[in-house]
Scaffold this active site. Sequence first.
Site, short mmCIF file in Angstrom:
data_model
loop_
_atom_site.label_atom_id
_atom_site.label_comp_id
_atom_site.label_asym_id
_atom_site.label_seq_id
_atom_site.Cartn_x
_atom_site.Cartn_y
_atom_site.Cartn_z
N TRP A 1 -49.63 11.31 -49.77
CA TRP A 1 -49.64 10.96 -48.53
C TRP A 1 -49.88 9.33 -48.29
O TRP A 1 -49.31 8.71 -47.40
CB TRP A 1 -50.72 11.64 -47.33
CG TRP A 1 -50.64 10.89 -46.20
CD1 TRP A 1 -50.03 11.16 -44.64
CD2 TRP A 1 -51.84 9.81 -45.73
NE1 TRP A 1 -50.50 10.56 -43.82
CE2 TRP A 1 -51.46 9.66 -44.24
CE3 TRP A 1 -52.70 9.21 -46.22
CZ2 TRP A 1 -52.34 8.84 -43.64
CZ3 TRP A 1 -53.50 8.32 -45.77
CH2 TRP A 1 -53.54 8.00 -44.25
N HIS A 2 -50.82 8.87 -49.30
CA HIS A 2 -51.08 7.52 -49.31
C HIS A 2 -50.31 6.78 -50.01
O HIS A 2 -50.11 5.45 -49.61
CB HIS A 2 -52.43 7.45 -50.54
CG HIS A 2 -53.77 7.75 -49.58
ND1 HIS A 2 -54.17 9.25 -49.67
CD2 HIS A 2 -54.67 7.22 -49.03
CE1 HIS A 2 -55.39 9.26 -49.06
NE2 HIS A 2 -55.62 8.16 -48.72
N GLY A 3 -48.96 7.26 -50.55
CA GLY A 3 -48.16 6.05 -51.15
C GLY A 3 -47.11 6.91 -52.00
O GLY A 3 -47.33 7.96 -52.48
#
Lengths: 477, 276
Positions: free
Chosen positions: A335-337
């Site tokens: 989700w972060h990248g």
Amino acid sequence: MLFTTIEFAMLVAIAFSIFYLVRGVFAQVGILLIASIVFYAFSSPWLTLLLLASAIFTSWSSYEINQADTAKKRKIIACVGVMLNIFVLVFFKYAGLLVRSLENLTGASLSGAEWLVMLPLPIGISFYTFQGISMLIDTFRDSRNSQEASEVYRSGQSLGESLYYGSFYVIFFPQLVAGPVVKAKDFFPQIKVKSISQINWRLVTHSLVVGFFLKLVIANNLQNQTFWIKYPYIIGMSADRAWTLLIGYSCQIFADFAGYSLIAIGIAALFGYRLPDNFNYPYLSASIAEFWRRWHISLSSWLKDYLYIPLGGNRKGSFRTYLHLLIVMVLGGLWHGAAWSYLIWGAYHGLLLGVERATGLASARKGMVPGMLGTWTRYVVIFLLVSLGWSFFKLPDITHAGLFISQAFTAWESSVAQKKEVIVVATYCLPVLLYHLNYKLKFTKTRPYLVPVAYGVMLYAIVVNGASADAFIYFQF
Amino acid sequence: MGTFLIISVLHLAYLSTAGKARYKAESQEVENRVRIEDFLYENHSAKIGVIVGTSLSANVHHPDLVNLSFRGGSALTALEILCIAEQLPETILIEANLLYQPVDREMVEKFESDQRVTFPMLQDRYRPMSLLLGAIKGKSENRDPSVNLQSSRKLNATTKAKKLPVHLASAAVRLSSEELTTALALVQENVEKLEGLGSRVIFYLTPIDAEVVGQPRHQQWRKSFVEAFPNRSVEHLAISDESTSDGIHLCLEGNLEMGEQLGLLAGIPIEKNRGK
């Protein structure tokens, strides 16, 4: 628009001046909707259309869930709404990664799909799609549990009102681009008429002073040091330097994100809205599980409510529990990248959580060293483990992260003394350490006169020792 | 607010009693901003020229030249700073080795207003961290230049093997056509502006290791520069000791000689330099 710019200060000042002059919740929300659109469109005018389309579609889906007369219909609409939010997220954020990975796997050039790689990444897409999903699921759960109007939609009964207030929830500017991820069930009950006398000035002052201090003085100055954790500068980096910079990065990422969250909380409080706390002294964690209860709380709690528990949580035997933990952490990492290193970072935390659970170390009382010494030892060990994991954040290329970690463990033989660097990193990390220690040792509770002194020092440091207003690390997510 | 005012008054009092307080920059960025403060806020009417470059020229010293070279920064940023300066020296010496590095617009914007002149405590040299490091440096630094020279040599010998691969890896990546076009256009625009203001512009190249120069990025840049400015000559500095500490940065002796060479390019005889 960055929180640390003069344009943002002007936007808040104008919105604040008008907000309390108008009467009625409809008009007040209207002011905040306009401010939110200006805030987003300032840096991404075209992508504002995507944001608005996403917010309106999600609000409409929620309205339809409420209006549907059978459980089956409600479920279908909720599923379609959630899938569409996920599709938007995957399409804009991960399509490029998937194309590149396919090319690397097959060795073929997917020139026809090059446009997917070139797609712009809408700022805050991970946050606003997650909020949209929260609204759909909360509405669905409410409508399933109660015959009355859902908690989420108490503020908007007609389609028009639903779209209006639903969009407001998704695009409310303080939390739009980097959270905290607010759950619909916590936000909608707050949509009421606000008056200036209700403002919690203590919360506003505390959040803004500490938030700007963490961002401008700590995070931005540390960034000038941790800049060197970058290829090719990591080639030949000595282990002591790698650890110095990595610890600096741990404090930087905390100061950057906690600073952003506090500013968001302070700005929202100016308009009478209470956003959830996002950090609770995370570097005082005696286990990885505790770390995740203290770090980015709004995301951890979102993942728990909407992913871990629906998957079955710990109710389906130990194997499934470990599997669920790993799935949640891997997806949380991704989700972060859009890079495989984020997936590895998530898996790293998932594995640590699994090991803790299997060995019983997750329980704060268990440890090899008893008493205070044992607790503090665990804090340090967990901090170092978490710091090591940040390597994958700072170096999204896995081979570079691998090289850096290997330097951190092996390159002790030819240490180049960087006295100045150590002093600078330690000095900027000191406030982060004091911030955490204050929680444990309660300096400001036992000596209340320290509070105004601390605020004065922070204000002074913001004015004379702040650094450039760079984007927040979490904006890229 | 009381604490804020008390600390501010103490800070101002310290600055006024300690004069131009001893400082040490905490990072390259702060160091570069202090260089700009020196250039913009101090009287340089006696100086003949200004050196505009990167870390390759940052250690050069010449009594008649102002050095506006930025470590980890871009010579293009320095050119933009020159364009906002009230006074310009007659000669501008531009290091051409890494002139493609992008302009730091934010840095330039910081100096477009004069709040640092009105409120000196906002200057980077007077940041609390700069003063703290300056105080530590003052106590620990060995003042004997021969000792510093020895330690510099020792450091060079041990670090070159480590740092050379870093510069080789950086220079292995070619510039994009957009990066090239933007850089060349900015060079042209700024140089025309400065020449229009009456300054003489001289480009120079500092010596760097053959292995690094042979990398694609340097080859590409040098070729593009010559093609873009066919009528301009680029001076290759003739330094007798071209040894570098890491492949691109000259050692101490080389820097001393480079100062003399740049002085000569600006029309300052070596005797005058040595006499100061």
